[in-house]
Design a protein around this motif. Structure first.
Motif, PDB file in Angstrom:
ATOM      1  N   ALA A 159      10.062  39.713  25.159  1.00 49.20           N
ATOM      2  CA  ALA A 159      11.333  39.176  24.660  1.00 49.20           C
ATOM      3  C   ALA A 159      11.565  37.757  25.169  1.00 49.20           C
ATOM      4  CB  ALA A 159      12.480  40.093  25.073  1.00 49.20           C
ATOM      5  N   MET A 217       7.967  44.570  28.054  1.00 49.46           N
ATOM      6  CA  MET A 217       8.929  44.330  26.979  1.00 49.46           C
ATOM      7  C   MET A 217       9.843  43.162  27.311  1.00 49.46           C
ATOM      8  SD  MET A 217       9.945  48.235  25.914  1.00 49.46           S
ATOM      9  CE  MET A 217      11.114  47.625  24.697  1.00 49.46           C
ATOM     10  N   LEU A 233       9.384  35.393  23.215  1.00 46.31           N
ATOM     11  CA  LEU A 233       9.973  35.112  21.905  1.00 46.31           C
ATOM     12  C   LEU A 233      11.100  34.091  22.010  1.00 46.31           C
ATOM     13  CD1 LEU A 233      10.212  35.790  18.871  1.00 46.31           C
ATOM     14  CD2 LEU A 233      11.786  37.630  19.510  1.00 46.31           C
ATOM     15  N   GLY A 234      11.920  34.227  23.038  1.00 47.09           N
ATOM     16  CA  GLY A 234      13.010  33.272  23.211  1.00 47.09           C
ATOM     17  C   GLY A 234      12.537  31.888  23.600  1.00 47.09           C
TER      18      GLY A 234
END
Length: 220
Positions: A76, A72, A79-80
């Motif tokens: 994340a 996870m 995505l950033g």
């Protein structure tokens, strides 16, 4: 499978190895303490090593939880790394558009998430500035009798930490008030959430790969 999908996505996105953050030592110490504690649990099966009974089931549960958390975190971070902050709010608004029919505050949710992500670097800078000011005020202690000096200075450090937290809260409230005034002057939360955004071919390919991965996970 999910971890493999995230890893392949990082390779496709050409994320350099140096982009990965360097985790502090206390993080690894925490992992070691966690695996030691779970090895002493009562989850079967068990194995005896050197006369000590270890819980293999507990260690497997620890490994499963740790791998899910790491996956996870990597997702994340991906995505950033691959999504500009200016495109995050329109994407969330597009994805959560069906919830508007249920009269849910989608615009407020989108604006809150977008502003929280955008303000995170500002918060980090503020904390670094406050820590630098605290170091200048406190200074460094002499090297002799360092341990005794640290133990004697614990109440002072606790008090300075409390003052630092209070100062950080006051600074954050001031910045929040200024940002609220700026948002109201520009048209409210709708100006943050309602921005043109349309899915592209890359988005369709990523969505198809994600759906295929989910189907394969359920079938396997």
């Amino acid at each position: 499978m999910v971890a493999g999908f995230v890893g392949i996505s990082m390779i496709v996105a050409r994320i350099p190895v140096g982009a990965a953050p360097r985790l502090p030592r206390w993080f690894w110490y925490g992992l070691m303490i966690g695996v030691v504690l779970t090895a002493q649990s009562h989850a079967a099966p068990f194995v005896t090593v050197g006369g000590v009974r270890l819980s293999v089931g507990g260690m497997l549960d620890w490994l499963r939880l740790t791998s899910v958390s790491m996956t996870m975190f990597a997702a994340a971070a991906l995505l950033g790394w691959t999504t500009p902050l200016s495109e995050l709010a329109p994407a969330l608004s597009r994805l959560l558009a069906p919830l508007r029919r249920l009269r849910l505050p989608v615009d407020e949710w989108v604006a809150t998430v977008a502003l929280a992500i955008r303000c995170l670097p500002l918060l980090v800078d503020e904390i670094r500035t406050l820590l630098a000011v605290r170091r200048l005020r406190v200074g460094r202690r002499p090297g002799h009798r360092r341990m005794v000096g640290r133990l004697a200075a614990l109440p002072l450090q606790a008090r300075s930490t409390t003052e630092l937290l209070c100062t950080a809260i006051v600074t954050c409230l001031r910045r929040a008030a200024e940002m609220t005034e700026a948002i109201v002057a520009r048209g409210g939360f709708g100006a943050v959430a309602h921005q043109p955004a349309h899915p592209r071919r890359a988005d369709a390919a990523a969505l198809a790969a994600l759906v295929g991965l989910a189907v394969a996970t359920f079938l396997v």
